[in-house]
Design a protein around this motif. Structure first.
Motif, PDB file in Angstrom:
ATOM      1  N   ILE A 362       0.853  -1.298  -0.043  1.00  0.00           N
ATOM      2  CA  ILE A 362      -0.053  -0.266   0.041  1.00  0.00           C
ATOM      3  C   ILE A 362       0.928   1.303   0.221  1.00  0.00           C
ATOM      4  O   ILE A 362       0.672   2.160  -0.821  1.00  0.00           O
ATOM      5  N   ALA A 363       2.026   1.143   0.735  1.00  0.00           N
ATOM      6  CA  ALA A 363       2.887   2.328   0.794  1.00  0.00           C
ATOM      7  C   ALA A 363       3.504   2.612  -0.447  1.00  0.00           C
ATOM      8  O   ALA A 363       3.676   3.761  -0.984  1.00  0.00           O
ATOM      9  N   ALA A 364       3.765   1.545  -1.185  1.00  0.00           N
ATOM     10  CA  ALA A 364       4.551   1.908  -2.710  1.00  0.00           C
ATOM     11  C   ALA A 364       3.408   2.596  -3.564  1.00  0.00           C
ATOM     12  O   ALA A 364       3.979   3.408  -4.168  1.00  0.00           O
ATOM     13  N   ALA A 365       2.216   1.912  -3.633  1.00  0.00           N
ATOM     14  CA  ALA A 365       1.110   2.729  -4.522  1.00  0.00           C
ATOM     15  C   ALA A 365       0.996   4.205  -3.961  1.00  0.00           C
ATOM     16  O   ALA A 365       1.036   4.844  -4.931  1.00  0.00           O
ATOM     17  N   LEU A 366       0.844   4.421  -2.702  1.00  0.00           N
ATOM     18  CA  LEU A 366       0.828   5.826  -2.140  1.00  0.00           C
ATOM     19  C   LEU A 366       1.826   7.011  -2.541  1.00  0.00           C
ATOM     20  O   LEU A 366       1.801   7.929  -2.842  1.00  0.00           O
ATOM     21  N   TYR A 367       3.163   6.119  -2.487  1.00  0.00           N
ATOM     22  CA  TYR A 367       4.139   7.047  -2.935  1.00  0.00           C
ATOM     23  C   TYR A 367       4.305   7.297  -4.216  1.00  0.00           C
ATOM     24  O   TYR A 367       4.736   8.445  -4.823  1.00  0.00           O
ATOM     25  N   ASP A 368       4.087   6.340  -5.041  1.00  0.00           N
ATOM     26  CA  ASP A 368       4.151   6.309  -6.636  1.00  0.00           C
ATOM     27  C   ASP A 368       3.061   7.521  -7.067  1.00  0.00           C
ATOM     28  O   ASP A 368       3.412   8.190  -8.075  1.00  0.00           O
ATOM     29  N   THR A 369       1.947   7.594  -6.337  1.00  0.00           N
ATOM     30  CA  THR A 369       1.050   8.784  -6.866  1.00  0.00           C
ATOM     31  C   THR A 369       1.276   9.882  -5.953  1.00  0.00           C
ATOM     32  O   THR A 369       0.220  10.597  -6.269  1.00  0.00           O
ATOM     33  N   ARG A 370       2.290   9.975  -5.243  1.00  0.00           N
ATOM     34  CA  ARG A 370       2.488  11.297  -4.476  1.00  0.00           C
ATOM     35  C   ARG A 370       1.428  11.697  -3.473  1.00  0.00           C
ATOM     36  O   ARG A 370       1.485  12.503  -2.956  1.00  0.00           O
ATOM     37  N   PHE A 371       0.792  10.729  -3.150  1.00  0.00           N
ATOM     38  CA  PHE A 371      -0.259  10.881  -1.693  1.00  0.00           C
ATOM     39  C   PHE A 371       0.703  10.884  -0.499  1.00  0.00           C
ATOM     40  O   PHE A 371       0.455  11.736   0.283  1.00  0.00           O
ATOM     41  N   ALA A 372       1.847  10.231  -0.754  1.00  0.00           N
ATOM     42  CA  ALA A 372       2.604  10.043   0.642  1.00  0.00           C
ATOM     43  C   ALA A 372       4.039  10.814   0.293  1.00  0.00           C
ATOM     44  O   ALA A 372       4.237  10.770  -0.840  1.00  0.00           O
ATOM     45  N   GLU A 373       4.535  11.324   1.363  1.00  0.00           N
ATOM     46  CA  GLU A 373       5.594  12.263   1.051  1.00  0.00           C
ATOM     47  C   GLU A 373       6.966  11.131   0.937  1.00  0.00           C
ATOM     48  O   GLU A 373       6.547   9.845   1.208  1.00  0.00           O
ATOM     49  N   THR A 374       8.049  11.741   0.681  1.00  0.00           N
ATOM     50  CA  THR A 374       9.372  10.702   0.629  1.00  0.00           C
ATOM     51  C   THR A 374       9.288   9.930   1.885  1.00  0.00           C
ATOM     52  O   THR A 374       8.971  10.491   3.099  1.00  0.00           O
ATOM     53  N   LYS A 375       9.926   8.667   2.019  1.00  0.00           N
ATOM     54  CA  LYS A 375       9.932   8.005   3.211  1.00  0.00           C
ATOM     55  C   LYS A 375      10.454   8.536   4.379  1.00  0.00           C
ATOM     56  O   LYS A 375      11.595   9.070   4.349  1.00  0.00           O
ATOM     57  N   GLY A 376       9.603   8.668   5.400  1.00  0.00           N
ATOM     58  CA  GLY A 376       9.935   8.910   6.654  1.00  0.00           C
ATOM     59  C   GLY A 376       9.754  10.634   6.892  1.00  0.00           C
ATOM     60  O   GLY A 376      10.063  10.837   8.118  1.00  0.00           O
ATOM     61  N   SER A 377       9.127  11.346   5.990  1.00  0.00           N
ATOM     62  CA  SER A 377       9.236  12.763   6.131  1.00  0.00           C
ATOM     63  C   SER A 377       7.821  13.247   6.587  1.00  0.00           C
ATOM     64  O   SER A 377       8.078  14.432   6.669  1.00  0.00           O
ATOM     65  N   GLY A 378       7.138  12.395   6.703  1.00  0.00           N
ATOM     66  CA  GLY A 378       5.647  12.925   6.987  1.00  0.00           C
ATOM     67  C   GLY A 378       5.418  13.847   8.182  1.00  0.00           C
ATOM     68  O   GLY A 378       4.871  14.769   8.106  1.00  0.00           O
ATOM     69  N   VAL A 379       6.051  13.242   9.221  1.00  0.00           N
ATOM     70  CA  VAL A 379       6.004  13.753  10.447  1.00  0.00           C
ATOM     71  C   VAL A 379       6.819  15.307  10.635  1.00  0.00           C
ATOM     72  O   VAL A 379       6.348  16.168  10.975  1.00  0.00           O
ATOM     73  N   ARG A 380       7.751  15.138   9.956  1.00  0.00           N
ATOM     74  CA  ARG A 380       8.633  16.351   9.850  1.00  0.00           C
ATOM     75  C   ARG A 380       8.050  17.717   9.165  1.00  0.00           C
ATOM     76  O   ARG A 380       8.023  18.873   9.490  1.00  0.00           O
ATOM     77  N   VAL A 381       7.213  17.036   8.067  1.00  0.00           N
ATOM     78  CA  VAL A 381       6.460  18.203   7.317  1.00  0.00           C
ATOM     79  C   VAL A 381       5.368  18.426   8.084  1.00  0.00           C
ATOM     80  O   VAL A 381       5.252  19.869   7.975  1.00  0.00           O
ATOM     81  N   MET A 382       4.885  17.913   8.734  1.00  0.00           N
ATOM     82  CA  MET A 382       3.421  18.218   9.672  1.00  0.00           C
ATOM     83  C   MET A 382       4.004  19.327  10.527  1.00  0.00           C
ATOM     84  O   MET A 382       3.488  20.387  10.757  1.00  0.00           O
ATOM     85  N   ARG A 383       5.397  19.115  11.344  1.00  0.00           N
ATOM     86  CA  ARG A 383       5.893  19.916  12.313  1.00  0.00           C
ATOM     87  C   ARG A 383       6.312  21.241  11.642  1.00  0.00           C
ATOM     88  O   ARG A 383       5.962  22.334  12.090  1.00  0.00           O
ATOM     89  N   GLU A 384       6.951  21.270  10.479  1.00  0.00           N
ATOM     90  CA  GLU A 384       7.218  22.427   9.836  1.00  0.00           C
ATOM     91  C   GLU A 384       6.131  23.232   9.487  1.00  0.00           C
ATOM     92  O   GLU A 384       5.983  24.531   9.641  1.00  0.00           O
ATOM     93  N   MET A 385       5.125  22.517   8.638  1.00  0.00           N
ATOM     94  CA  MET A 385       3.753  23.344   8.311  1.00  0.00           C
ATOM     95  C   MET A 385       3.039  23.918   9.430  1.00  0.00           C
ATOM     96  O   MET A 385       2.709  24.906   9.299  1.00  0.00           O
ATOM     97  N   CYS A 386       2.889  23.468  10.559  1.00  0.00           N
ATOM     98  CA  CYS A 386       2.396  23.887  11.564  1.00  0.00           C
ATOM     99  C   CYS A 386       3.103  25.149  12.101  1.00  0.00           C
ATOM    100  O   CYS A 386       2.498  26.194  12.415  1.00  0.00           O
ATOM    101  N   GLU A 387       4.371  24.955  12.300  1.00  0.00           N
ATOM    102  CA  GLU A 387       5.238  26.182  12.434  1.00  0.00           C
ATOM    103  C   GLU A 387       5.030  27.270  11.821  1.00  0.00           C
ATOM    104  O   GLU A 387       4.791  28.537  12.204  1.00  0.00           O
ATOM    105  N   GLN A 388       5.277  27.103  10.444  1.00  0.00           N
ATOM    106  CA  GLN A 388       5.039  28.193   9.565  1.00  0.00           C
ATOM    107  C   GLN A 388       3.522  28.975   9.616  1.00  0.00           C
ATOM    108  O   GLN A 388       3.360  30.024   9.314  1.00  0.00           O
ATOM    109  N   ALA A 389       2.594  28.046   9.923  1.00  0.00           N
ATOM    110  CA  ALA A 389       1.229  28.686  10.121  1.00  0.00           C
ATOM    111  C   ALA A 389       1.106  29.053  11.443  1.00  0.00           C
ATOM    112  O   ALA A 389       0.137  29.765  11.880  1.00  0.00           O
TER     113      ALA A 389
END
Length: 625
Positions: A362-389
């Protein structure tokens, strides 16, 4: 590290993910379990044992003292021998004897086992009981999901690659297949698989496999990604998303209250879009008027990308073995996303590069379609986006006991004018920016720990520990637990319950109702038994009274809390500890601020007035004449 360095780390940080102390008069089961856990934990790089050192339990702030070992050479030889013979594979340890204050201690470094050698386990116990992982400062017996994570580099089949017994290719939705192709085309218009037939595409994605009769049959991943709704309901009846809207800030188990909720069930690509739309439609909005524009633009208070990451992570990493839905609960001040299945990645390393997907197909299909971020970066992205907001940072809780992972997203704007006015009460402490941020988050969520401090301030474990202890010593935090299970609770001095801090109530945040007092917002290392006790006590109460208790905040005026205590004691007699659990307050605060004034006013009475200090002392309301 040397023995002296290890001792200094223990006294500063207590036992942690990579260091453990043992008195070790002999080589016992507990020591070998720690050896096994250090060797198995993915990405840890091994761990250190300091033998001949004991924790001082009687100290006000516990530390470690050197006891020494009488026969270190014999103990070292015994440990080395058992490490090579007790496990399914020999484990070679780095063992040396050193001296601290003239006493012999043993320093042991346990290397991380090679991927092809995991899991390491006790031969006598076998799997899964004989294998352990290092989670925080504890050694946890491996679950089935843990073993799959350890076996992934050895090509063991994951659950989502397994066949669905009652499914056929007639259960695939042509619309879902077309949806995938369009998403893949948007991500990479030149992807070669876009020219393949559906059958070839399903084979490549692991959506179908040949069964024992040589027939192509849907896999778990295939049906979840491309299944018709009727097939999903038949084969995975609880694999859905429940969106629940709760008035107020607290979940109250009241059969008389009906929460607004919707059930969403669809193939994963459409499910993600529908869930994201349901959340965004319901979130508070902020508006602005860009320069030169005539119409205002409304944007959700939580960035859309943060919502997408949280939803995708929940559906990608959830345990599909578990017969439970993903729950998304929208409170007045936060959004909680709860998915079955704890994090296979140690909570200490959430946000760091690298991923341990529970469902790799499932993860591979979501990565291929850009639904999921590069492996392991989702938590970091969420933290950075909340900080920017300008929002309070998201909190992540992995609960192995309840097989659950929780993301909490707050609507609270961070370090705004109200927060700065409130922080002004502590100007004599000369707070750093990191300490100020920690105080605001602790006020919002009811607790703080080392991991949360690191997440909001981007510092290491040592800096976080020093900051927490400074606020504890200043009387703003109360320390609970030990080791990696240490967490800090805001004191009445911090929250403003004591009247000596400020004579001006307007110095507090102008929106106290936006703050959370929900015990479920505490970190995962909060004592689960305490939460269970509180839920049990809440369930005893009538619906209206339970709602009042559930919505009580840490900063409610003392007079209102006393009235609530009287109402509770009209139901039955309560001990101080029970009232403290219900009100989410320190027991001594309950005695001093609520019980004693009510006893003096003859509104409460003791059940055992002849023995005031009896541990079973309880309080009941005095009947009004």
């Amino acid at each position: 590290m040397t023995a002296q360095e290890l001792l200094e780390h223990l006294n500063l940080l207590d036992e942690n993910e990579r260091i453990e102390a043992k008195s070790a008069t002999e080589i016992g089961k507990s020591l070998l379990e720690t050896v096994c856990a250090f060797a198995n934990e993915p990405g840890l790089g091994g761990g250190w044992l300091l033998l001949g050192v004991a924790r001082e339990e009687v100290a006000l702030f516990p530390g470690y003292e050197v006891q020494g070992l009488e026969q270190p050479d014999q103990l070292s030889a015994n440990l080395a021998s058992q490490a090579t013979s007790m496990f399914n594979r020999p484990l070679r340890l780095d063992i040396r004897t050193e001296s601290i204050h003239g006493k012999a201690v043993i320093v042991v470094f346990v290397p991380e086992a090679a991927a092809q050698d995991k899991p390491l386990y006790f031969k006598a116990q076998g799997l899964p009981r004989g294998a352990f992982r290092r989670i925080g400062s504890t050694d946890q017996r491996c679950t089935e999901d843990d073993l799959i994570a350890l076996y992934q580099n050895r090509q063991q089949e994951s659950f989502d690659a397994g066949l669905v017994p009652d499914a056929t290719q007639e259960d695939f939705s042509p619309d879902a297949m077309a949806d995938y192709r369009q998403s893949r085309r948007n991500a990479n218009p030149d992807a070669e698989e876009l020219g393949w037939t559906d059958q070839e595409l399903l084979q490549a994605l692991g959506g179908i496999r040949q069964n024992e009769h040589g027939q192509w049959q849907p896999t778990v991943a295939g049906l979840l990604l491309f299944g018709k709704p009727v097939a999903l309901r038949r084969s995975f009846p609880m694999t859905r998303v429940d969106y629940i809207r709760v008035p107020g800030r607290e979940w109250v188990p009241d059969p008389e209250r009906r929460f607004d909720s919707i059930e969403i069930r669809d193939p994963l690509f459409r499910l993600i879009r529908r869930v994201q739309a349901a959340i965004l439609d319901d979130l508070p909005k902020a508006f602005g008027l860009a320069e030169g524009e005539l119409q205002r633009q409304d944007t959700p208070v939580v960035p859309q990308r943060v919502i997408r990451e949280a939803v995708v992570n929940a559906l990608m990493h959830r345990s599909y073995r578990s017969h439970a839905p993903v729950q998304i609960i929208r409170y007045s001040n936060r959004l909680e996303i709860r998915n079955p299945g704890f994090s296979l990645k140690s909570p200490e390393h959430l946000g760091e590069p690298g991923s341990l997907p529970r469902n790799p197909k499932i993860a591979a299909a979501l990565y291929d379609t850009r639904f999921a971020e590069t492996k392991g970066s989702g938590v970091r992205v969420m933290r950075e986006m909340c900080e920017q907001a300008g929002l309070a940072p998201p909190l992540f809780e992995s609960d192995r006991g309840q097989e659950q992972f929780v993301v909490r997203l707050f609507f609270h704007h961070f370090l705004g004018p109200d927060d700065l006015a409130w922080l002004g009460r502590f100007k004599d402490l000369q707070l750093t920016e990191a300490e100020a941020r920690a105080l605001v988050v602790a006020r919002e969520v009811g607790a703080m720990d080392n991991a949360a401090w690191r997440g909001i301030n981007k510092v290491d474990t040592l800096a976080a520990s020093q900051g927490l202890k400074k606020l504890r010593d200043a009387g703003l935090f109360q320390q609970n637990g030990r080791g990696s299970a240490t967490w800090y609770q805001p004191t009445s001095k911090m929250l403003g319950d004591d009247q000596g801090l400020s004579s001006n109530p307007e110095a507090l945040s102008s929106n106290p109702e936006a703050l959370s007092s929900n015990p479920k917002t505490l970190p995962s290392n909060l004592d689960a038994a305490s939460e269970a006790v509180r839920r049990s006590l809440l369930n005893e109460l009538p619906g209206e009274l339970a709602a009042q208790v559930g919505s009580i905040g840490q900063r409610h005026p003392p007079e209102e809390v006393r009235e609530l205590v009287v109402s509770l004691c009209r139901q039955r007699s309560y001990r101080a500890e029970e009232l403290a659990s219900l009100l989410i307050r320190n027991v001594e605060t309950v005695r001093q601020n609520y019980l004693r004034p009510l006893l003096r006013a003859d509104r409460l009475s003791m059940t055992r007035p002849d023995v005031p200090n009896d541990p079973e002392q309880a309080y009941r309301a005095v009947e009004e004449e």
